[in-house]
Structures are given as C-alpha cells and as structure tokens.
Scaffold this motif. Structure first.
Motif, PDB file in Angstrom:
ATOM      1  N   GLU A  70       0.933  -1.151  -0.056  1.00 29.55           N
ATOM      2  CA  GLU A  70       0.046   0.178  -0.083  1.00 29.55           C
ATOM      3  C   GLU A  70       0.893   1.396   0.002  1.00 29.55           C
ATOM      4  N   ALA A  71       2.001   1.340   0.818  1.00 30.10           N
ATOM      5  CA  ALA A  71       2.817   2.333   0.883  1.00 30.10           C
ATOM      6  C   ALA A  71       3.603   2.847  -0.478  1.00 30.10           C
ATOM      7  N   ALA A  72       3.928   1.524  -0.886  1.00 28.70           N
ATOM      8  CA  ALA A  72       4.691   1.617  -2.252  1.00 28.70           C
ATOM      9  C   ALA A  72       3.782   2.236  -3.148  1.00 28.70           C
ATOM     10  N   LEU A  73       2.527   1.876  -3.441  1.00 29.49           N
ATOM     11  CA  LEU A  73       1.663   2.169  -4.480  1.00 29.49           C
ATOM     12  C   LEU A  73       1.283   3.975  -4.210  1.00 29.49           C
ATOM     13  N   GLU A  74       1.193   4.082  -2.731  1.00 33.61           N
ATOM     14  CA  GLU A  74       0.694   5.411  -2.631  1.00 33.61           C
ATOM     15  C   GLU A  74       2.112   6.404  -3.057  1.00 33.61           C
ATOM     16  N   GLN A  75       3.003   6.175  -2.538  1.00 32.69           N
ATOM     17  CA  GLN A  75       4.413   6.984  -2.765  1.00 32.69           C
ATOM     18  C   GLN A  75       4.752   6.984  -4.176  1.00 32.69           C
ATOM     19  N   ALA A  76       4.206   5.961  -4.850  1.00 30.67           N
ATOM     20  CA  ALA A  76       4.621   5.991  -6.569  1.00 30.67           C
ATOM     21  C   ALA A  76       3.385   6.730  -7.243  1.00 30.67           C
ATOM     22  N   ALA A  77       2.473   7.190  -6.474  1.00 36.25           N
ATOM     23  CA  ALA A  77       1.131   7.673  -7.059  1.00 36.25           C
ATOM     24  C   ALA A  77       0.585   6.835  -8.221  1.00 36.25           C
ATOM     25  N   VAL A  78       0.570   5.582  -7.720  1.00 35.05           N
ATOM     26  CA  VAL A  78       0.020   4.778  -9.057  1.00 35.05           C
ATOM     27  C   VAL A  78      -1.154   3.503  -8.187  1.00 35.05           C
ATOM     28  N   THR A  79      -2.148   3.246  -8.982  1.00 35.79           N
ATOM     29  CA  THR A  79      -2.820   1.986  -8.479  1.00 35.79           C
ATOM     30  C   THR A  79      -2.401   0.960  -9.252  1.00 35.79           C
ATOM     31  N   LEU A  80      -2.911  -0.212  -8.739  1.00 33.92           N
ATOM     32  CA  LEU A  80      -2.788  -1.602  -9.455  1.00 33.92           C
ATOM     33  C   LEU A  80      -3.070  -1.325 -10.949  1.00 33.92           C
ATOM     34  N   ASP A  81      -4.082  -0.778 -11.022  1.00 36.94           N
ATOM     35  CA  ASP A  81      -4.584  -0.701 -12.528  1.00 36.94           C
ATOM     36  C   ASP A  81      -3.109   0.000 -13.383  1.00 36.94           C
ATOM     37  N   GLY A  82      -2.459   0.724 -12.953  1.00 38.12           N
ATOM     38  CA  GLY A  82      -1.343   1.268 -13.739  1.00 38.12           C
ATOM     39  C   GLY A  82       0.179   0.367 -13.815  1.00 38.12           C
ATOM     40  N   VAL A  83      -0.268  -0.967 -13.017  1.00 38.16           N
ATOM     41  CA  VAL A  83       1.012  -1.880 -12.924  1.00 38.16           C
ATOM     42  C   VAL A  83       1.071  -2.711 -13.952  1.00 38.16           C
ATOM     43  N   ASP A  84       1.989  -3.040 -14.783  1.00 38.16           N
ATOM     44  CA  ASP A  84       1.837  -4.187 -15.553  1.00 38.16           C
ATOM     45  C   ASP A  84       2.226  -5.680 -15.245  1.00 38.16           C
ATOM     46  N   ALA A  85       3.093  -5.606 -14.068  1.00 41.84           N
ATOM     47  CA  ALA A  85       3.254  -7.039 -13.694  1.00 41.84           C
ATOM     48  C   ALA A  85       3.875  -7.124 -12.229  1.00 41.84           C
ATOM     49  N   ILE A  86       3.941  -8.139 -11.459  1.00 40.40           N
ATOM     50  CA  ILE A  86       3.995  -8.462 -10.249  1.00 40.40           C
ATOM     51  C   ILE A  86       5.611  -9.165 -10.114  1.00 40.40           C
ATOM     52  N   ALA A 109      -2.010 -11.346  -8.261  1.00 40.35           N
ATOM     53  CA  ALA A 109      -2.188 -11.763  -9.718  1.00 40.35           C
ATOM     54  C   ALA A 109      -3.567 -12.302  -9.916  1.00 40.35           C
ATOM     55  N   ALA A 110      -3.926 -13.129  -9.046  1.00 36.58           N
ATOM     56  CA  ALA A 110      -5.328 -13.557  -9.255  1.00 36.58           C
ATOM     57  C   ALA A 110      -6.562 -12.462  -9.357  1.00 36.58           C
ATOM     58  N   ALA A 111      -6.132 -11.610  -8.406  1.00 35.81           N
ATOM     59  CA  ALA A 111      -7.310 -10.464  -8.478  1.00 35.81           C
ATOM     60  C   ALA A 111      -7.022  -9.788  -9.546  1.00 35.81           C
ATOM     61  N   THR A 112      -6.146  -9.427 -10.068  1.00 35.54           N
ATOM     62  CA  THR A 112      -5.921  -8.382 -11.087  1.00 35.54           C
ATOM     63  C   THR A 112      -5.680  -9.051 -12.432  1.00 35.54           C
ATOM     64  N   GLY A 113      -5.380 -10.126 -12.552  1.00 33.45           N
ATOM     65  CA  GLY A 113      -5.178 -10.953 -13.873  1.00 33.45           C
ATOM     66  C   GLY A 113      -3.569 -10.375 -14.330  1.00 33.45           C
ATOM     67  N   LEU A 114      -3.085  -9.669 -13.550  1.00 29.54           N
ATOM     68  CA  LEU A 114      -1.742  -9.362 -13.973  1.00 29.54           C
ATOM     69  C   LEU A 114      -0.564 -10.418 -13.862  1.00 29.54           C
ATOM     70  N   PRO A 115       0.271 -10.360 -14.886  1.00 24.40           N
ATOM     71  CA  PRO A 115       1.253 -11.577 -15.069  1.00 24.40           C
ATOM     72  C   PRO A 115       2.156 -11.664 -13.675  1.00 24.40           C
ATOM     73  N   MET A 116       2.687 -12.515 -13.191  1.00 24.19           N
ATOM     74  CA  MET A 116       3.296 -12.439 -11.791  1.00 24.19           C
ATOM     75  C   MET A 116       4.848 -13.514 -12.386  1.00 24.19           C
ATOM     76  N   ILE A 117       6.026 -12.804 -11.621  1.00 24.08           N
ATOM     77  CA  ILE A 117       7.130 -13.546 -11.933  1.00 24.08           C
ATOM     78  C   ILE A 117       7.928 -13.822 -10.797  1.00 24.08           C
ATOM     79  N   GLY A 118       8.240 -14.828 -10.667  1.00 23.82           N
ATOM     80  CA  GLY A 118       9.258 -15.290  -9.501  1.00 23.82           C
ATOM     81  C   GLY A 118      10.618 -15.047  -9.701  1.00 23.82           C
ATOM     82  N   VAL A 119      11.372 -14.038  -8.790  1.00 19.99           N
ATOM     83  CA  VAL A 119      12.570 -13.809  -9.078  1.00 19.99           C
ATOM     84  C   VAL A 119      13.707 -14.224  -7.811  1.00 19.99           C
ATOM     85  N   ASN A 120      14.800 -14.734  -8.196  1.00 24.63           N
ATOM     86  CA  ASN A 120      15.765 -15.222  -7.665  1.00 24.63           C
ATOM     87  C   ASN A 120      16.580 -13.959  -6.723  1.00 24.63           C
ATOM     88  N   HIS A 121      16.385 -14.018  -5.417  1.00 24.03           N
ATOM     89  CA  HIS A 121      17.073 -12.848  -4.802  1.00 24.03           C
ATOM     90  C   HIS A 121      18.306 -12.480  -5.068  1.00 24.03           C
TER      91      HIS A 121
END
Ligand code: KG4
Ligand code: ZN
Length: 367
Positions: A70-86, A109-121
């Motif tokens: 929530e804080a990251a979205l708010e500080q970036a001034a975007v909503t999940l609609d403006g995000v292309d992937a997780i 991802a399930a709620a928004t239909g956005l693509p999701m990608i697992g990253v190696n730390h």
C-alpha cells in the motif's frame, strides 16, 4: 511484449528480515525510474537474539507485506491498474518469509489478472548495477552481505557463472558475530566499523584464511574464532576489555575481512578478464559493501587493473524490492512469466551448474 514497451512493475521482497515493496517504471531507452522503494526492517524485532529468528521474521512479513505494498503504491502515486506485472522473491531465503511474499503475489495476480514473475533474490542483487548504472552484460559481481558472499559473472538476466564464494560464514555474519562478542550493538557492520576508526589494525595477528589457495573461495568462520580467543586472552590478562583493546580488535578484524575480499577479488578479476577482456567492469552489492575500508580496497584494486568499479547507492546494495522489480522486469522482457504453480524455494543457487560449496549439506547448495 515488445522489448521497448514502457513497463511499470511492483516488486515484493521478504526473504530475510526486510519486508519490502517497490514500484519501478522503465521507458526504454531511458534508465528505469524507482517510483517508490519501501523497506520495513525488523532490526528491533531480532535485536535481543543476536540474529534473525526465522519464525518471528515470517510472522512480521505476513503482517506487514500488504502495508508495504500500500505504501509503495501510494508513494509512487499509482494504483494496481497502472501496474503491468508483479515480481516477487521466490527464493533463496527463509522459507516462511519467502512463502508470505509468494502467496501475496499470487493473490494480487489472481485478483488483478496481472502477470507474475518469481525472482531469485541473488539475481536481484546481481542485476542492480544495470538498474542504477545501465551496465551492459557481461560484468563481474561481488555479492557480499549478511547471508551471501560470492563472485558471479553476469551474462544475461537469467544466466550467471559463480567463480567462488564463502565456504562457511558470510562476511556480514562475521561482522555481526564479532560485534556480539565485543558487546557492540547490532547490526555489527556499522558498529564494528565505527570502533575500528580509532584502532590499530596491526596490533593483533588475525588469520587471512584460504589466501594460499589459488581459487576464489573464502572462509570467515576461523576469523570469528580468532576474535573470540583474542578477546578472552585480553580479558584474562586485564580483567576486562579496555576501550583501546576493543578498537584495535575491531580494526584488525575489519582489515582481515577487507584483505581477504580484496585478494580474492584480484583472483576473480584475473579469471573474469581472461574470459571477457573487452568488458572490464567490476560491481559490488550487499550490505557489507557499505564498509569504507573494503570499498576503498576494492576501488583501489579496480583502478590499478584499469577496471571500472561500480558500487550502487547503499539503499540499493542492501535488501530492497526495487532490485526484485528490476530483475522481474528484465526477465519479463525476455518473455518469462510464472503461473500459480510458482513455488517458494529456500534453496536456489543462481548458477545451477557450479559445484555446491563445502558445508551446503545433503540438500545441496543454498544459494
Ligand atoms: O545486504 P544486507 O542488508 O542483508 C542481507 O544480509 O541480505 O546486509 C546486512 C549485513 C549485516 O550483516 C551488516 O552487519 C552488514 O551487512 N553491514 C556492514 C556494514 N553495514 C552493514 N558490514 C560491514 N561494514 C559496514 N559498514
Ligand atoms: Zn540480500
């Protein structure tokens, strides 16, 4: 997806003791912009235990991850609609924390239909120089933190060669344990460095393990034991640790760690430059890269060898989610994407072909 398509990515990180979420936006050919980079650290939670308690960490991640998002979205001034992937850290790390992140990413991802990608730390750390400095592949990377210590050649977002690493403790762990032995506050790196500033690094003869071996492997656990023995003999001799003793011991310890890392970096650079003479770039990341004596040593080495030295700003050297968002974005541009079968992997070596390090146990290499 076209390679130059503008992308906004939400990154999640929860593999150790930082609950983090970040938003980055990349409009090629410009550098990516970090729109927000929220890190809720758990230092106070673990302070009394002298190390990270996995169960406490997992609970704190589960409680705080959605707040971080929530804080990251708010500080970036975007909503999940403006995000292309997780993008989410799917390992390696403490399983409870990694699971919290992966489950939240799946839910989003399930709620928004956005693509999701697992990253190696570790890929997140290793690709950071591309986010901060736009470095081209290949380059040599020293990843040095509380949990990791390895030399990696980065060839592509999903292709790394490990030249060597620690066979026991990571240097940050050794700093933290040394601080504990000397009754200094955690995290140990900054407090040992502060004490060392007034100390004589040459007073105690502390070991520089494995320097006689012509490879890129390192060991730091013997150094910690040497600090313990020296401390105990000082206490036996004087009835306690005097301020000067503590400063000299910290300075000696810090110098020994820096000497080992600089000497092994020289070896790793020689191996790397023999393979890639046209790309003389050496980057460092991880919390221990904040150490001024180490940084000066690595910078001096690179200068002597005519190699470009890159150290990302500290907030992007330590654990953060901007690096995870960036690593996810790089893989998305390659066409990679995960589905709901994405698993949390406590062990996930970046270089699957490298021989497991000593001490990796029956289950194989952790990282
Ligand atoms: O990368 P990081 O934030 O977390 C992981 O371990 O993944 O690194 C934390 C480590 C701690 O062990 C801390 O003591 C060490 O980085 N550190 C330092 C310094 N600042 C932080 N070590 C040496 N000198 C420092 N100035
Ligand atoms: Zn890390």
């Amino acid at each position: 997806m076209t390679p130059d398509m503008p992308l906004t990515v939400l990154g999640l990180e929860s593999s150790c003791d930082d609950t983090a979420a970040a938003i980055i936006r990349h409009v090629p050919p410009a550098r990516a912009e970090i729109l927000s980079n929220v890190v809720l650290d758990q230092t106070d939670l673990h302070a009394a235990f002298g190390g990270v308690v996995p169960e406490l960490a997992a609970r704190a991640h589960a409680e705080k991850l959605d707040l971080a998002v929530e804080a990251a979205l708010e500080q970036a001034a975007v909503t999940l609609d403006g995000v292309d992937a997780i993008a989410v850290t799917a390992g390696p790390g403490l399983i409870g924390g990694v699971l919290s992140g992966v489950m939240l990413a799946k839910g989003l991802a399930a709620a928004t239909g956005l693509p999701m990608i697992g990253v190696n730390h570790l890929a997140g750390h290793a690709l950071t120089p591309r986010l901060t400095d736009g470095v081209d592949f290949p380059y040599l990377m020293l990843l040095v933190s509380g949990g990791h210590c390895q030399f990696l050649i980065a060839h592509a977002p999903d292709r790394f060669t490990r030249l060597g690493g620690t066979i026991d403790d990571a240097p940050g762990e050794a700093f933290d344990k040394t601080a504990k032995l000397l009754a200094l506050p955690q995290p140990g790196g900054p407090s040992v460095q502060a004490q060392a500033a007034g100390g004589n690094a040459a007073r105690f003869a502390l070991p520089r393990p494995l320097l006689d071996r012509d490879d890129c492997n390192m060991s730091f656990s013997g150094l910690k034991t040497a600090v313990l023995r020296t401390r105990d003999s000082l206490i036996a001799e004087h009835g306690g640790l005097r301020a000067g003793d503590r400063a000299d011991l910290c300075a000696g310890f810090q110098q020994a760690v820096a000497d080992v890392l600089v000497a092994k970096s020289r070896r790793a650079l020689a191996q790397y430059l023999a393979l890639e003479p046209a790309m003389p770039v050496f980057a460092v990341a991880g919390g221990v890269a904040a150490n001024t004596v180490l940084r000066a040593g690595l910078e001096g080495l690179a200068k002597r060898l005519g190699v470009q030295f890159i150290a990302p700003p500290l907030a992007l050297c330590t654990d953060n989610a901007a690096m995870i968002a960036w690593a996810g974005l790089e893989r998305l541009r390659m066409g990679a994407c995960d589905d709901m079968t994405l698993a949390a992997r406590p062990r996930w070596p970046l270089d699957q072909t490298a021989a497991p390090m000593l001490g990796s146990g029956k289950k194989g290499a952790k990282a």
